[in-house]
Design a protein around this motif. Structure first.
Motif, PDB file in Angstrom:
ATOM      1  N   UNK A   1       0.947  -1.102   0.048  1.00 25.54           N
ATOM      2  CA  UNK A   1       0.180  -0.152   0.101  1.00 25.54           C
ATOM      3  C   UNK A   1       0.979   1.226  -0.030  1.00 25.54           C
ATOM      4  N   UNK A   2       2.058   1.211  -0.621  1.00 30.84           N
ATOM      5  CA  UNK A   2       3.053   2.374  -0.511  1.00 30.84           C
ATOM      6  C   UNK A   2       2.318   3.572  -1.121  1.00 30.84           C
ATOM      7  N   UNK A   3       2.521   4.606   0.246  1.00 26.21           N
ATOM      8  CA  UNK A   3       2.354   6.067  -0.285  1.00 26.21           C
ATOM      9  C   UNK A   3       3.022   7.139   0.216  1.00 26.21           C
ATOM     10  N   UNK A   4       3.979   6.493   0.895  1.00 26.24           N
ATOM     11  CA  UNK A   4       5.072   7.618   1.555  1.00 26.24           C
ATOM     12  C   UNK A   4       5.646   8.165   0.152  1.00 26.24           C
ATOM     13  N   UNK A   5       6.008   7.547  -0.938  1.00 27.99           N
ATOM     14  CA  UNK A   5       6.716   8.148  -2.052  1.00 27.99           C
ATOM     15  C   UNK A   5       5.857   9.184  -2.876  1.00 27.99           C
ATOM     16  N   UNK A   6       4.547   9.012  -2.599  1.00 33.59           N
ATOM     17  CA  UNK A   6       3.535   9.800  -3.339  1.00 33.59           C
ATOM     18  C   UNK A   6       3.608  10.909  -2.364  1.00 33.59           C
ATOM     19  N   UNK A   7       3.629  11.203  -1.302  1.00 32.92           N
ATOM     20  CA  UNK A   7       3.565  12.329  -0.036  1.00 32.92           C
ATOM     21  C   UNK A   7       5.071  13.092  -0.508  1.00 32.92           C
ATOM     22  N   UNK A   8       6.398  12.115  -0.795  1.00 34.11           N
ATOM     23  CA  UNK A   8       7.398  12.831  -0.806  1.00 34.11           C
ATOM     24  C   UNK A   8       7.522  13.380  -2.066  1.00 34.11           C
ATOM     25  N   UNK A   9       6.450  12.971  -2.849  1.00 39.47           N
ATOM     26  CA  UNK A   9       6.631  13.417  -4.428  1.00 39.47           C
ATOM     27  C   UNK A   9       7.867  12.680  -5.224  1.00 39.47           C
ATOM     28  N   UNK A  10       8.218  11.482  -5.050  1.00 39.51           N
ATOM     29  CA  UNK A  10       9.303  10.748  -5.631  1.00 39.51           C
ATOM     30  C   UNK A  10       8.921   9.513  -6.180  1.00 39.51           C
ATOM     31  N   UNK A  11       7.435   9.393  -6.499  1.00 39.76           N
ATOM     32  CA  UNK A  11       6.835   8.114  -7.102  1.00 39.76           C
ATOM     33  C   UNK A  11       7.334   7.702  -8.409  1.00 39.76           C
ATOM     34  N   UNK A  12       7.538   8.724  -9.199  1.00 36.85           N
ATOM     35  CA  UNK A  12       8.145   8.436 -10.400  1.00 36.85           C
ATOM     36  C   UNK A  12       9.554   7.998 -10.502  1.00 36.85           C
ATOM     37  N   UNK A  13      10.253   8.126  -9.388  1.00 39.25           N
ATOM     38  CA  UNK A  13      11.767   7.848  -9.456  1.00 39.25           C
ATOM     39  C   UNK A  13      12.004   6.669  -8.843  1.00 39.25           C
TER      40      UNK A  13
ATOM     41  N   UNK B   1       0.010  17.069   0.112  1.00 37.48           N
ATOM     42  CA  UNK B   1       0.362  15.621  -0.307  1.00 37.48           C
ATOM     43  C   UNK B   1      -0.163  15.803  -1.788  1.00 37.48           C
ATOM     44  N   UNK B   2      -1.007  16.456  -2.154  1.00 34.55           N
ATOM     45  CA  UNK B   2      -1.287  16.500  -3.527  1.00 34.55           C
ATOM     46  C   UNK B   2      -0.080  17.209  -4.393  1.00 34.55           C
ATOM     47  N   UNK B   3       0.595  17.902  -3.814  1.00 33.15           N
ATOM     48  CA  UNK B   3       1.708  18.339  -4.759  1.00 33.15           C
ATOM     49  C   UNK B   3       3.059  17.709  -4.236  1.00 33.15           C
ATOM     50  N   UNK B   4       3.010  16.540  -3.472  1.00 32.28           N
ATOM     51  CA  UNK B   4       3.931  15.724  -3.496  1.00 32.28           C
ATOM     52  C   UNK B   4       5.013  16.434  -2.466  1.00 32.28           C
ATOM     53  N   UNK B   5       4.873  17.455  -1.419  1.00 33.35           N
ATOM     54  CA  UNK B   5       5.787  18.207  -0.789  1.00 33.35           C
ATOM     55  C   UNK B   5       5.397  18.209   0.647  1.00 33.35           C
ATOM     56  N   UNK B   6       6.363  17.523   1.495  1.00 35.29           N
ATOM     57  CA  UNK B   6       5.846  17.212   2.967  1.00 35.29           C
ATOM     58  C   UNK B   6       5.410  18.804   3.667  1.00 35.29           C
ATOM     59  N   UNK B   7       4.395  18.421   4.153  1.00 34.96           N
ATOM     60  CA  UNK B   7       3.802  19.902   4.622  1.00 34.96           C
ATOM     61  C   UNK B   7       4.708  20.651   5.503  1.00 34.96           C
ATOM     62  N   UNK B   8       5.801  20.222   6.079  1.00 37.08           N
ATOM     63  CA  UNK B   8       6.774  21.028   6.909  1.00 37.08           C
ATOM     64  C   UNK B   8       7.262  22.087   6.086  1.00 37.08           C
ATOM     65  N   UNK B   9       7.254  21.781   4.673  1.00 37.51           N
ATOM     66  CA  UNK B   9       7.873  22.813   3.851  1.00 37.51           C
ATOM     67  C   UNK B   9       7.006  24.078   3.636  1.00 37.51           C
TER      68      UNK B   9
END
Ligand SMILES: Nc1ncnc2c1ncn2[C@@H]1O[C@H](COP(=O)(O)OP(=O)(O)OP(=O)(O)O)[C@@H](O)[C@H]1O
Ligand SMILES: [Mg+2]
Lengths: 269, 244
Positions: free
Chosen positions: A43-55, A220-228
């Protein structure tokens, strides 16, 4: 020697992955080389939230199985060069995670990283168990409602009895409470437990309160952790949490109703 | 922490035999009346359902055989399984009984195990495996960590907890229970029938309290005693809750 942090909860959907991404980024931004690992196999989705799913080329399971080296599988974050992501496999089944394999990967990472953040899957099954087993610190993510608090309590019991530290009679895992999706208005209406209620039930050190915030979804929609998103309340709350974890003294915020000020002004209680 | 940077062999062995000792409750049967066995066992199970759920157990029929009382081993095992317990061994049986047990996949245990010494002290009792080590075999068990939801503790003697006891827990003692903290779980003192056992706690918000099988559920607890230290004892089969 790295410090291993597990982000765990028991209950699903409370904000573990959001938290893992935010604090891993926060630690890296503070100058600490950090790796964040997705333990949610299937159920991976960390990569989505980090915006690196295509890498993602190789994942955690590939490394465990010896099909790829750690260096091949670690994905360097696009916003911070001290942050690396180890993605979970979407295609493998959960049994692919072995305790020995996970232990080996963490040991190898420990040589090179300062912090390792483990994003636990929900539940108390194998994946969640392995995510917490090797931990030094546990961030227990809890929503202000009874079922989430109860599941966190249960997870705390497991942390104190079934971890490597417990089994080897070492100093126990340090446990911290992160109260997420907190809404002071709803607490006031009696629809949610208050910070005090939750702390009374869990009696745990409160690392911080993260307000319910639209900025989390946007991030998370833009793939950038909210802390930024430094202007957002949730982003600031996570930044406070990272600072407190690193020993800085930051007063708690986001606990009171924003309207509280006016309430006081007009003679509420 | 991980000083041993040992290389894992390429093809690690898939299995290994290890010797290990376990402590498992022994059910000593002293009647051959299946209905009575079922009733009494059920009563025990109801006292601590979470504790007994899927609990392994060794069936001891030595007593019956000593008195030459015949017992239908197959039927007893059926009763035990029906109540949600998992028999993993039998001891004290004769050749025919043993044969029947093995046919049901239940191995034989010799009487001369280390646990016999413990059983000798308290015959005919069910002794579930304590999750926490006793300081003394039947002395006082002291716990300083919070008891978290899903955990359970059994003490053969007194149980002293210097921390909170969460909802969704079960603490059981054959003797008294002391909780220096909020008690939100189920607390059962005198579980082997000691009617003199008492429960003491600094803040009673328990889901259930019981002394020697006489219990009250949280609904029956008077809210006025909340946040005050109380003691609970038995007065002629009635639970009394008193402020200290
Ligand atoms: N502070 C917050 N404010 C608003 N929404 C939030 C907040 N934190 C998390 N969410 C939302 O809650 C949902 C679940 O979050 P997340 O995926 O981080 O939870 P999780 O605990 O990792 O879930 P799972 O158990 O499925 O792994 C997401 O839609 C996320 O955007
Ligand atoms: Mg998640």
């Amino acid at each position: 020697m790295a410090r291993i942090i597990v982000v765990t909860s028991g209950k699903g959907g409370v904000g573990k992955t959001t938290t893992s991404a935010a604090i891993a980024m926060g630690l890296a931004k503070k100058g600490h080389k950090t790796a964040v690992i997705d333990f949610d196999v299937g159920l991976r989705n960390l990569d989505l939230i980090m915006g690196c799913e295509r890498r993602v080329v190789y994942d955690f399971i590939n490394v465990i199985n010896g099909e790829a080296s750690l260096n091949q599988a670690l994905i360097k974050d696009k916003n911070c060069n001290l942050l690396y992501i180890l993605a979970a496999s979407q295609t493998r089944d959960k049994d692919a995670l072995s305790q020995e394999g996970v232990g080996k990967v963490l040991e190898d990472l420990s040589k090179d990283f300062k912090y390792i953040v483990c994003d636990s899957p929900a539940g108390i099954e194998r994946g969640a168990h392995l995510a917490m087993y090797f931990a030094d610190d546990a961030f227990v993510v809890t929503n202000p409602e009874v079922s989430s608090v109860r599941d966190s309590d249960r997870m705390l019991g497991i942390l104190s009895s079934k971890s490597r530290r417990a089994e080897q009679n070492k100093e126990p895992i340090k446990e911290y409470l992160l109260l997420t999706r907190y809404s002071p208005e709803r607490v006031k209406l009696g629809e949610m437990l208050s910070v005090d209620d939750v702390q009374e039930i869990l009696s745990l050190h409160l690392l911080g309160v993260i307000p319910e915030s639209k900025s989390v979804l946007n991030a998370s929609n833009s793939g950038i952790p909210v802390i930024l998103d430094e202007k957002s309340d949730a982003g600031q709350a996570y930044a406070d949490i990272v600072a407190r974890y690193l020993g800085e003294n930051k007063p708690h915020r986001f606990i009171d109703d924003k309207k509280g000020f006016f309430g006081k002004l007009f003679g509420g209680k | 922490m991980s000083q041993d940077a040992q290389k894992t062999p390429y093809n690690p062995p898939a299995l290994e035999f290890k010797s290990s000792t376990f402590s498992v409750p022994v059910l000593v049967i002293s009647s051959n009346d299946l209905i009575i066995i079922e009733q009494q066992l059920q009563a025990k199970v109801l006292l601590a359902p979470e504790f007994f759920k899927n609990s392994p157990l060794v069936l001891d029929i030595q007593e019956l055989n000593k008195q030459s009382i015949e017992i239908d081993v197959v039927a007893v095992i059926e009763v035990i399984r029906k109540l949600g317990l998992l028999p993993i061994g039998i001891r004290g049986g004769d050749a025919l009984q043993n044969e029947k047990a093995i046919a049901l996949g239940i191995p034989l245990h010799s009487i001369h195990t280390s646990s016999t010494t413990i059983d000798a002290k308290k015959p005919k009792t069910l002794t579930p495996e304590p999750e926490t080590k006793d300081l003394l075999q039947t002395g006082t068990t002291v716990i300083t960590q919070p008891i978290r939801s899903g955990q359970r503790v059994y003490a053969a003697g007194d149980l002293v907890i210097i921390a909170q006891v969460s909802a969704g827990t079960e603490i059981l003692a054959e003797g008294n229970i002391h909780v220096y903290g909020t008690l939100r779980g189920r607390a059962l003192a005198g579980v082997q029938g000691n009617t003199e056992a008492r429960i003491f706690c600094t803040d009673l918000q328990a889901e259930l309290i019981s002394i020697a099988g006489n219990y009250k559920i949280s609904e029956d607890l008077n809210p006025s005693i909340r946040n005050t230290p109380v003691q609970i004892y038995l007065d002629k089969q009635t639970l009394v809750i008193k402020e200290i």
